[in-house]
Design an enzyme around this catalytic site. Sequence first.
Site, PDB file in Angstrom:
ATOM      1  N   GLU A   1      -2.202   0.447  -2.668  1.00 12.72           N
ATOM      2  CA  GLU A   1      -1.097  -0.355  -2.287  1.00 12.72           C
ATOM      3  C   GLU A   1      -0.151   0.166  -1.282  1.00 12.72           C
ATOM      4  OE1 GLU A   1       0.001  -3.301  -1.818  1.00 12.72           O
ATOM      5  OE2 GLU A   1      -0.248  -4.532  -3.446  1.00 12.72           O
ATOM      6  N   ASP A   2       0.626  -0.421  -0.451  1.00 12.88           N
ATOM      7  CA  ASP A   2       1.825   0.228   0.250  1.00 12.88           C
ATOM      8  C   ASP A   2       3.143   0.214  -0.725  1.00 12.88           C
ATOM      9  OD1 ASP A   2       1.725  -2.653   0.142  1.00 12.88           O
ATOM     10  OD2 ASP A   2       2.939  -2.871   1.954  1.00 12.88           O
TER      11      ASP A   2
ATOM     12  N   ASP B   1       6.308  -3.521  -6.321  1.00 15.31           N
ATOM     13  CA  ASP B   1       7.805  -4.139  -6.402  1.00 15.31           C
ATOM     14  C   ASP B   1       7.671  -4.733  -7.897  1.00 15.31           C
ATOM     15  OD1 ASP B   1       9.383  -4.235  -4.043  1.00 15.31           O
ATOM     16  OD2 ASP B   1       7.969  -5.202  -2.897  1.00 15.31           O
TER      17      ASP B   1
ATOM     18  N   LYS C   1       8.850   1.041  -6.266  1.00 16.66           N
ATOM     19  CA  LYS C   1      10.361   0.265  -6.580  1.00 16.66           C
ATOM     20  C   LYS C   1      10.348   0.043  -8.036  1.00 16.66           C
ATOM     21  CE  LYS C   1      12.803  -2.234  -3.057  1.00 16.66           C
ATOM     22  NZ  LYS C   1      12.985  -3.337  -2.540  1.00 16.66           N
TER      23      LYS C   1
HETATM   24  C1  PRP Z   1       3.506  -6.852  -0.776  1.00 18.41           C
HETATM   25  C2  PRP Z   1       2.886  -5.243  -1.046  1.00 18.41           C
HETATM   26  C3  PRP Z   1       2.091  -5.483  -2.191  1.00 18.41           C
HETATM   27  C4  PRP Z   1       3.043  -6.815  -3.158  1.00 18.41           C
HETATM   28  C5  PRP Z   1       3.686  -6.017  -4.101  1.00 18.41           C
HETATM   29  O1  PRP Z   1       2.513  -7.766  -0.247  1.00 18.41           O
HETATM   30  O2  PRP Z   1       1.919  -5.273   0.128  1.00 18.41           O
HETATM   31  O3  PRP Z   1       0.991  -6.174  -2.126  1.00 18.41           O
HETATM   32  O4  PRP Z   1       3.893  -7.419  -2.099  1.00 18.41           O
HETATM   33  O5  PRP Z   1       4.500  -6.785  -4.753  1.00 18.41           O
HETATM   34  P1  PRP Z   1       4.509  -7.015  -6.429  1.00 18.41           P
HETATM   35  O6  PRP Z   1       4.409  -5.463  -7.116  1.00 18.41           O
HETATM   36  O7  PRP Z   1       5.844  -7.784  -6.638  1.00 18.41           O
HETATM   37  O8  PRP Z   1       3.262  -8.011  -6.578  1.00 18.41           O
HETATM   38  P2  PRP Z   1       3.168  -9.063   0.500  1.00 18.41           P
HETATM   39  O9  PRP Z   1       2.630 -10.215  -0.554  1.00 18.41           O
HETATM   40  O10 PRP Z   1       4.388  -9.060   1.119  1.00 18.41           O
HETATM   41  O11 PRP Z   1       1.886  -9.381   1.732  1.00 18.41           O
HETATM   42  P3  PRP Z   1       1.367  -8.257   2.844  1.00 18.41           P
HETATM   43  O12 PRP Z   1       1.039  -7.309   2.311  1.00 18.41           O
HETATM   44  O13 PRP Z   1       0.484  -9.043   3.563  1.00 18.41           O
HETATM   45  O14 PRP Z   1       2.692  -8.127   3.563  1.00 18.41           O
END
Ligand code: PRP
Length: 180
Positions: free
Chosen positions: A99-100, A103, A131
């Site tokens: 994952e990047d 949250d 985070k």
């Molecule tokens: C972001 C990120 C993770 C997720 C983390 O993805 O890349 O997959 O949110 O959040 P969490 O811990 O609250 O579940 P996003 O839904 O923005 O999609 P994307 O990666 O396509 O931008």
Amino acid sequence: MKLHADCEKLLFSAEEIAAKVKDLAARLDEEYRGKTPLAVCVLKGAAFFFCDLVRAMDTPVQVEFLRVSSYGSGVTSGVLRTERTFPFDPAGQDVLLVEDIVDSGKTLRFLKESLLSHGAKSVKTATLLDKPSARTVPFSADWKGFDVDGGFVVGYGMDYAEKYRDLPYIALLKREIYRR
Ligand code: PRP
């Protein structure tokens, strides 16, 4: 490199990210010595980190890409689903979820549980950013690059309204950009 005009502050330069990726790759090589893990990229945000990470590893890996979306009004609904059932068979595999950013923790928690229930032998998680202050469900990644706190983080795969993913660094977005 010049900071994008919509960004308030540089958090991690391309060089700092590259050094961290190398460090994480070395730790993953230790963990998976003698194994061929199935590295799974959670699209889209993790794509850049994922490609750099697996190429920095000496361990041979297989790669898969997953799109995860949420029901209703975003992840606040708390119900996530993969776009379809897994496009690969996780049974018996040592899965490394990449994952990047973590949250709320919902995405990785959901995916980990789901992969295990589909027979994965092991599921470990690596995230570039963590985070912890945003957690709504208990979750700890097995490996993480950097901690971040408040603000909206973009770059190196991370977006705001599909912009800024292509920035080579990670930065804080100006408040006026995401508040308007
Ligand atoms: C972001 C990120 C993770 C997720 C983390 O993805 O890349 O997959 O949110 O959040 P969490 O811990 O609250 O579940 P996003 O839904 O923005 O999609 P994307 O990666 O396509 O931008």
